[in-house]
Design an enzyme around this catalytic site. Structure first.
Site, PDB file in Angstrom:
ATOM      1  N   GLY A   1     -10.741  -3.236   3.677  1.00  0.00           N
ATOM      2  CA  GLY A   1     -11.273  -2.127   4.479  1.00  0.00           C
ATOM      3  C   GLY A   1     -10.724  -2.092   5.898  1.00  0.00           C
ATOM      4  O   GLY A   1     -11.123  -1.254   6.703  1.00  0.00           O
TER       5      GLY A   1
ATOM      6  N   ASP B   1       0.813  -1.223   0.000  1.00  0.00           N
ATOM      7  CA  ASP B   1       0.000   0.000   0.000  1.00  0.00           C
ATOM      8  C   ASP B   1       0.844   1.269   0.000  1.00  0.00           C
ATOM      9  O   ASP B   1       0.451   2.299   0.555  1.00  0.00           O
ATOM     10  CB  ASP B   1      -0.971   0.016   1.201  1.00  0.00           C
ATOM     11  CG  ASP B   1      -1.825  -1.239   1.241  1.00  0.00           C
ATOM     12  OD1 ASP B   1      -2.224  -1.709   0.157  1.00  0.00           O
ATOM     13  OD2 ASP B   1      -2.089  -1.749   2.343  1.00  0.00           O
TER      14      ASP B   1
ATOM     15  N   THR C   1      -7.615  -1.066   0.843  1.00  0.00           N
ATOM     16  CA  THR C   1      -8.386  -0.969  -0.395  1.00  0.00           C
ATOM     17  C   THR C   1      -9.140  -2.281  -0.658  1.00  0.00           C
ATOM     18  O   THR C   1     -10.193  -2.300  -1.279  1.00  0.00           O
ATOM     19  CB  THR C   1      -7.436  -0.689  -1.585  1.00  0.00           C
ATOM     20  OG1 THR C   1      -6.555   0.365  -1.219  1.00  0.00           O
ATOM     21  CG2 THR C   1      -8.171  -0.304  -2.843  1.00  0.00           C
ATOM     22  N   THR C   2      -8.594  -3.403  -0.167  1.00  0.00           N
ATOM     23  CA  THR C   2      -9.178  -4.705  -0.452  1.00  0.00           C
ATOM     24  C   THR C   2     -10.143  -5.142   0.644  1.00  0.00           C
ATOM     25  O   THR C   2     -11.263  -5.563   0.372  1.00  0.00           O
ATOM     26  CB  THR C   2      -8.053  -5.760  -0.626  1.00  0.00           C
ATOM     27  OG1 THR C   2      -7.234  -5.331  -1.705  1.00  0.00           O
ATOM     28  CG2 THR C   2      -8.597  -7.143  -0.937  1.00  0.00           C
TER      29      THR C   2
ATOM     30  N   LYS D   1       1.905   2.059  -5.127  1.00  0.00           N
ATOM     31  CA  LYS D   1       2.444   1.484  -6.366  1.00  0.00           C
ATOM     32  C   LYS D   1       1.518   1.761  -7.543  1.00  0.00           C
ATOM     33  O   LYS D   1       1.968   2.014  -8.659  1.00  0.00           O
ATOM     34  CB  LYS D   1       2.630  -0.041  -6.205  1.00  0.00           C
ATOM     35  CG  LYS D   1       3.608  -0.411  -5.118  1.00  0.00           C
ATOM     36  CD  LYS D   1       3.711  -1.920  -4.942  1.00  0.00           C
ATOM     37  CE  LYS D   1       2.459  -2.558  -4.382  1.00  0.00           C
ATOM     38  NZ  LYS D   1       2.149  -2.217  -2.994  1.00  0.00           N
TER      39      LYS D   1
ATOM     40  N   THR E   1      -5.935 -11.891   3.467  1.00  0.00           N
ATOM     41  CA  THR E   1      -7.063 -11.176   2.881  1.00  0.00           C
ATOM     42  C   THR E   1      -8.230 -12.140   2.610  1.00  0.00           C
ATOM     43  O   THR E   1      -9.290 -11.706   2.165  1.00  0.00           O
ATOM     44  CB  THR E   1      -6.656 -10.511   1.549  1.00  0.00           C
ATOM     45  OG1 THR E   1      -6.185 -11.545   0.668  1.00  0.00           O
ATOM     46  CG2 THR E   1      -5.556  -9.477   1.763  1.00  0.00           C
TER      47      THR E   1
ATOM     48  N   GLN F   1       1.867  -6.430  -3.506  1.00  0.00           N
ATOM     49  CA  GLN F   1       2.399  -6.559  -2.153  1.00  0.00           C
ATOM     50  C   GLN F   1       3.758  -5.826  -2.043  1.00  0.00           C
ATOM     51  O   GLN F   1       3.919  -4.814  -2.689  1.00  0.00           O
ATOM     52  CB  GLN F   1       2.513  -8.037  -1.712  1.00  0.00           C
ATOM     53  CG  GLN F   1       1.167  -8.707  -1.539  1.00  0.00           C
ATOM     54  CD  GLN F   1       0.512  -9.051  -2.860  1.00  0.00           C
ATOM     55  OE1 GLN F   1       1.099  -9.731  -3.685  1.00  0.00           O
ATOM     56  NE2 GLN F   1      -0.698  -8.605  -3.072  1.00  0.00           N
TER      57      GLN F   1
ATOM     58  N   GLY G   1      -4.597  -4.229  -3.649  1.00  0.00           N
ATOM     59  CA  GLY G   1      -5.592  -3.177  -3.844  1.00  0.00           C
ATOM     60  C   GLY G   1      -4.848  -1.901  -4.166  1.00  0.00           C
ATOM     61  O   GLY G   1      -4.053  -1.425  -3.357  1.00  0.00           O
ATOM     62  N   HIS G   2      -5.052  -1.392  -5.365  1.00  0.00           N
ATOM     63  CA  HIS G   2      -4.351  -0.172  -5.787  1.00  0.00           C
ATOM     64  C   HIS G   2      -5.382   0.907  -6.076  1.00  0.00           C
ATOM     65  O   HIS G   2      -6.271   0.709  -6.899  1.00  0.00           O
ATOM     66  CB  HIS G   2      -3.539  -0.419  -7.057  1.00  0.00           C
ATOM     67  CG  HIS G   2      -2.627  -1.610  -6.961  1.00  0.00           C
ATOM     68  ND1 HIS G   2      -1.660  -1.716  -6.002  1.00  0.00           N
ATOM     69  CD2 HIS G   2      -2.548  -2.733  -7.705  1.00  0.00           C
ATOM     70  CE1 HIS G   2      -1.021  -2.864  -6.162  1.00  0.00           C
ATOM     71  NE2 HIS G   2      -1.550  -3.508  -7.188  1.00  0.00           N
ATOM     72  N   THR G   3      -5.247   2.037  -5.416  1.00  0.00           N
ATOM     73  CA  THR G   3      -6.155   3.146  -5.665  1.00  0.00           C
ATOM     74  C   THR G   3      -5.462   4.167  -6.552  1.00  0.00           C
ATOM     75  O   THR G   3      -4.352   4.615  -6.244  1.00  0.00           O
ATOM     76  CB  THR G   3      -6.572   3.811  -4.333  1.00  0.00           C
ATOM     77  OG1 THR G   3      -7.163   2.803  -3.524  1.00  0.00           O
ATOM     78  CG2 THR G   3      -7.567   4.936  -4.559  1.00  0.00           C
TER      79      THR G   3
ATOM     80  N   LYS H   1      -0.451   4.306  -8.050  1.00  0.00           N
ATOM     81  CA  LYS H   1      -0.281   5.676  -8.522  1.00  0.00           C
ATOM     82  C   LYS H   1       1.033   5.824  -9.291  1.00  0.00           C
ATOM     83  O   LYS H   1       1.091   6.488 -10.325  1.00  0.00           O
ATOM     84  CB  LYS H   1      -0.308   6.653  -7.342  1.00  0.00           C
ATOM     85  CG  LYS H   1      -0.049   8.065  -7.798  1.00  0.00           C
ATOM     86  CD  LYS H   1      -0.072   9.100  -6.732  1.00  0.00           C
ATOM     87  CE  LYS H   1       0.569  10.357  -7.302  1.00  0.00           C
ATOM     88  NZ  LYS H   1       0.514  11.489  -6.403  1.00  0.00           N
TER      89      LYS H   1
END
Ligand code: GDP
Ligand code: IMO
Ligand code: MG
Length: 429
Positions: free
Chosen positions: A301, A13, A298-299, A16, A128, A223, A40-42, A18
């Site tokens: 919460g 997190d 992101t995955t 990566k 996860t 990861q 999870g990538h935002t 972005k």
């Protein structure tokens, strides 16, 4: 600058997604080489937020071909769910390629993930729950199902039968669960085959040919270094090689073709799940980082554990990945702090450690040795050059650079695509 690896340098997190998106418009291929939908990538583009799990972040760049490499484990329901959701938002996914050697996450991978975590009790990993570990375990045990197997029904059935034989004994006799039906699993996998077929390719060949033509390939790690199954805080890790070496084994591209290895890290530290984290803050300072940095997974919460920057971890990531650059993200989150502590070494039962301690118990006992740096109060989200940053923020970045072993080439000052300071171009020189 043909082969560039982008790897997480902490516990995941780091931003990566972005960083990949930042380069996306200038690269020809973005290939995911490890992990699966545990990631999870935002990515925030023009106020629109995209949360990606299985799809490479390059999917958001129209000129770039996204590739899922052989090192990835694929949950087909999730893959198509994600494709449908992003297509609805106007993103074209038709260029995507999937390795025929990538392994499949099945219904029983997910079941085994959940029952084994429950069985571990207080020793649980905090996974996860996406079936990642069991899918990789089957791969290494040579009972895995690969993408290519979906196109030979007889072979597929034989393999699913083989994989389920032992698992059903375990599920029924040890875990007190119902057995999983071979037909159900096979039918589910076959139902995805027609839609998957046009995407399947010899991705090692495609990527090597692209490199031969002088095109640019970005290898996007899921990861991070400290979650790597070999180099991370084992057993509190994921089940793949997230470090730079995984980019080669996970895609079929040799190490001589890699020109640059970029480590992404935050200006502080976060971690999700169980396991040691020496700089973790269990007080109001940790709460502040979580609140200001929006540190929720992101995955899943889950709230992320937060702490100060750990230079021992950064130096370790530099070493095991052979980094050429760091991308330092979320510097803006530190704005307003009077003093910013940085962990420069550990104290392990009275002995100073400059390097990561070798074993689990020593790392678990590591107490951070801090040096504090002066903070700043000015809003830095509008900074676009290093000189735009307040003097104290510049000193903080230079101090991190000095203790982390590699240059800080890009600095994130906000979540948006353009909220960035570039000191050294990641694709040139
Ligand atoms: P990844 O898994 O490494 O791709 O990272 P995640 O997307 O899970 O988490 C990183 C979060 O930080 C995302 O919500 C990003 O939008 C956000 N982010 C990335 N860079 C910056 C930055 O420089 N500043 C701020 N404030 N947020 C950032
Ligand atoms: P990105 O790519 C942060 C963590 C889980 C758990 C451990 C094992 O977004 O950085 P798994 O489901 O992989 O077997 O869980 O690894 N984990 C992550 N933490 N970011 C991730 O991905 C992660 N992927 C897995 O929380 O502790
Ligand atoms: Mg993430």
């Amino acid at each position: 600058m043909p082969g560039v690896i982008l790897v997480g340098a902490q516990w995941g997190d780091e931003g990566k997604g972005k960083a990949t998106d930042l380069l996306g418009a200038r690269v020809d291929y973005v290939v995911k080489y490890n992990g699966g939908n545990n990631a999870g990538h935002t990515v925030v583009i023009g106020g629109e937020t995209y949360a990606l799990h299985l799809l490479p972040s390059g999917i958001l760049s129209p000129g770039c071909i996204p590739v899922i490499g052989n090192g990835v484990v694929i949950d087909l329901g999730v893959l198509f769910g994600e494709i449908d959701a992003i297509e609805k938002r106007g993103v074209d996914t038709s260029r995507m390629l999937v390795s025929s050697a990538a392994h499949i996450i099945t219904q029983y991978s997910r079941t085994m993930d959940n029952v084994t975590e429950r069985f571990l009790g207080s020793r649980k990993i905090g996974t996860t729950g996406r079936g990642i570990g069991p899918a990789y375990a089957d791969k290494i045990s040579r009972v895995g199902i690969r993408v290519g197997d979906l196109f030979d029904e007889e072979l597929l059935r034989e393999k699913v039968e083989g994989a389920l034989e032992q698992k059903n004994h375990l599920l029924v006799k040890v875990y007190n669960r119902r057995a999983i039906s071979v037909d159900e699993v096979v039918d589910n996998l076959l139902s995805h085959a027609p839609r998957l077929a046009p995407m399947v390719a010899d991705t090692s060949l495609v990527l090597n040919q692209a490199l031969d033509r002088g095109e640019t390939v970005l290898f996007e790690g899921g990861q991070a270094t400290m979650l790597d199954v070999d180099h991370g805080t084992y057993p509190f890790v994921t089940s793949s090689n997230a470090t730079a070496g995984g980019a080669c084994t996970g895609t079929g591209v040799g190490p001589t073709r890699i020109n640059r290895v970029v480590g992404v890290l935050k200006a502080y530290t976060t971690r999700v799940g169980e396991g040691p984290m020496p700089t973790e803050l269990l007080d109001a300072s940790g709460e502040r980082l979580r609140a200001v940095g929006h540190e929720y997974g992101t995955t899943t919460g889950r709230p992320r554990r937060c702490g100060w920057y750990d230079a021992v971890v950064a130096r370790y990531a530099n070493r095991v990945n052979g980094l050429t650059d760091f991308v330092l993200t979320k510097l803006d989150v530190l704005t307003g702090l009077e003093k910013i502590p940085v962990c420069v070494a550990y104290d392990v039962v009275g002995v100073r450690h400059e390097e990561l301690p070798l074993d689990q118990s020593a790392f678990g006992a590591a107490v951070p040795i801090y040096e504090a740096f002066e903070g700043w109060t000015e809003d830095i989200t509008g900074a676009r050059t290093f000189e735009d940053l307040p003097a104290a923020a510049q000193r903080y970045v230079l101090a991190l650079e000095a203790v982390s072993g590699c240059r800080m080439s890009v600095i994130g000052v906000g979540p948006g695509r353009d909220e960035i300071v570039v000191r050294h171009d990641l694709l040139v020189g």
